[in-house]
Design an enzyme around this catalytic site. Structure first.
Site, PDB file in Angstrom:
ATOM      1  N   TYR A  92      42.654  37.871  37.058  1.00  0.00           N
ATOM      2  CA  TYR A  92      41.912  38.888  36.316  1.00  0.00           C
ATOM      3  C   TYR A  92      42.228  38.842  34.818  1.00  0.00           C
ATOM      4  CZ  TYR A  92      39.155  41.483  39.702  1.00  0.00           C
ATOM      5  OH  TYR A  92      38.186  41.857  40.582  1.00  0.00           O
ATOM      6  N   GLU A 104      36.432  35.472  29.191  1.00  0.00           N
ATOM      7  CA  GLU A 104      35.224  36.206  28.798  1.00  0.00           C
ATOM      8  C   GLU A 104      35.312  36.617  27.328  1.00  0.00           C
ATOM      9  OE1 GLU A 104      34.379  39.432  31.469  1.00  0.00           O
ATOM     10  OE2 GLU A 104      34.876  38.232  33.240  1.00  0.00           O
TER      11      GLU A 104
END
EC number: 4.2.1.134
Length: 361
Positions: A285, A292
């Site tokens: 994560y 991102e």
């Protein structure tokens, strides 16, 4: 080196169907517990009244018992539950009339026969009341249809992300292809999977699943924003190496998430899969969020130069709000979203993989 074998202090209590033995040993190691010919044999290494030693004892029960005791080990003591073959009240625990010196009543659990009968009656009444309440609750006629839908949804998503993961792995590590054509190779399948993932928000919204709504919205809309707005609308971004890392981190997480949910629909829990489901997110994560963020940072100059998605306000303001300005704000929201999802998964991990009392049958 351990000293000679000794007898530990043992406390006992009973109900009509069960016997309870509490062995006063802490830090128990390698307990050996068995019932043979109606005799309980106990031997274990632990810390008792005589220090750290091997402790053992034998108890010949007054009446027949089931040969499979249930043992629960805690840090401070060891509890043994033995099932009676017949439901009745014993006048004593052992076949010998004289009580062994190491054996004493467990006053914390001790009940006389009348109290035990009252407890049994209360449990039966509670069970009957529970059945009455359950009988009043209307059965869901679409239960099997809903379960079938959830199984198929999770299966399709698992197959889709598996295809993405295998394709990327084979192309890069076996065929030696570059990072630069990742988007053009797997984008169609990624579009399909993330469009379908919007159903997870609907499932949570209508109560089809018990997953919290906010983490699902944060993850799915955040990913779709990166996929469709940042990558899908800018050809300049589609050939960048960061795309490989974004897609790879996404697919690895889903390889364990969807099969876990699929098996949960049919009441199956596979412990290695549960561990992977609630563990692989810990490195992936943050790495996915970082990838991102890099993707957004690399797109900001392109949006500034092209003016794409910028909003021009009419007179008298006559101001243009650059989409790149929105992306800078979104970067903050991205890391907040990673924090929200990580916090949610951490709570779930504690719930599913937290410390539990060891059991031995």
């Amino acid at each position: 080196m351990a000293g000679p074998s000794l007898r530990p202090h043992v406390h006992w209590a009973q109900r009509h169907r069960e016997l309870y033995l509490r062995v006063e040993l802490s830090d128990v190691q390698h307990p050996d517990i068995a019932i043979t010919d109606n005799v309980l044999h106990f031997k274990a290494q632990g810390h008792g009244a005589k220090g750290d030693n091997i402790y053992e004892f034998q108890i010949e029960f007054l009446e027949p018992v089931e040969p499979k005791p249930v043992c629960r080990v805690t840090q401070r003591q060891l509890n043994i539950t033995v099932q009676k073959k017949e439901s009745n009240w014993w006048e004593r625990l052992t076949k010998q009339e004289k009580r062994p010196l190491f054996l004493a009543p467990d006053f914390d659990r001790w009940l006389d026969e009348s109290d035990a009968e009252m407890e049994l009656k209360e449990k039966e009444e509670e069970k009957i009341n529970k059945m009455k309440i359950e009988s009043r609750v209307p059965k869901d006629p679409f239960k099997h249809l809903k379960k079938g839908y959830l199984i198929m949804y999770n299966l399709v998503q698992f197959l889709g992300f598996s295809w993405i993961f295998v394709n990327m792995t084979v192309r890069l590590f076996i065929l030696g292809k570059s990072f630069y054509d990742t988007f053009h190779t797997v984008a169609d399948m990624m579009y399909f999977c993330h469009t379908l993932a919007i159903m997870e928000i609907m499932n949570s919204l209508i109560g089809l699943v018990r997953s919290p709504l906010i983490p699902a919205v944060v993850q799915i809309l955040g990913r779709n924003f990166i996929l469709f707005v940042i990558l899908g609308s800018l050809e300049e971004m589609q050939s960048k190496p960061v795309v490989f890392f974004v897609f790879y981190f996404w697919s690895i997480v889903e390889l364990f998430r969807y099969p876990y949910y699929m098996l949960s629909c049919i009441g199956i829990e596979w412990k290695p899969l549960t561990w992977l489901r609630y563990t692989v997110w810990i490195p992936l994560y943050p790495l996915g969020g970082l990838a991102e963020a890099v993707c957004i940072v690399q797109s900001i100059p392109i949006f500034s130069e092209t003016g794409k998605f910028s909003l021009g306000l009419p007179n008298p303001l006559n101001v243009t709000i650059q989409f790149s300005f929105f992306l800078q704000i979104y970067l903050i929201a991205l890391f907040l979203g990673v924090f929200v999802n990580s916090r949610h998964l951490y709570k779930q991990r504690k719930q599913h993989l937290g410390p539990k009392k060891r059991k031995m049958k």
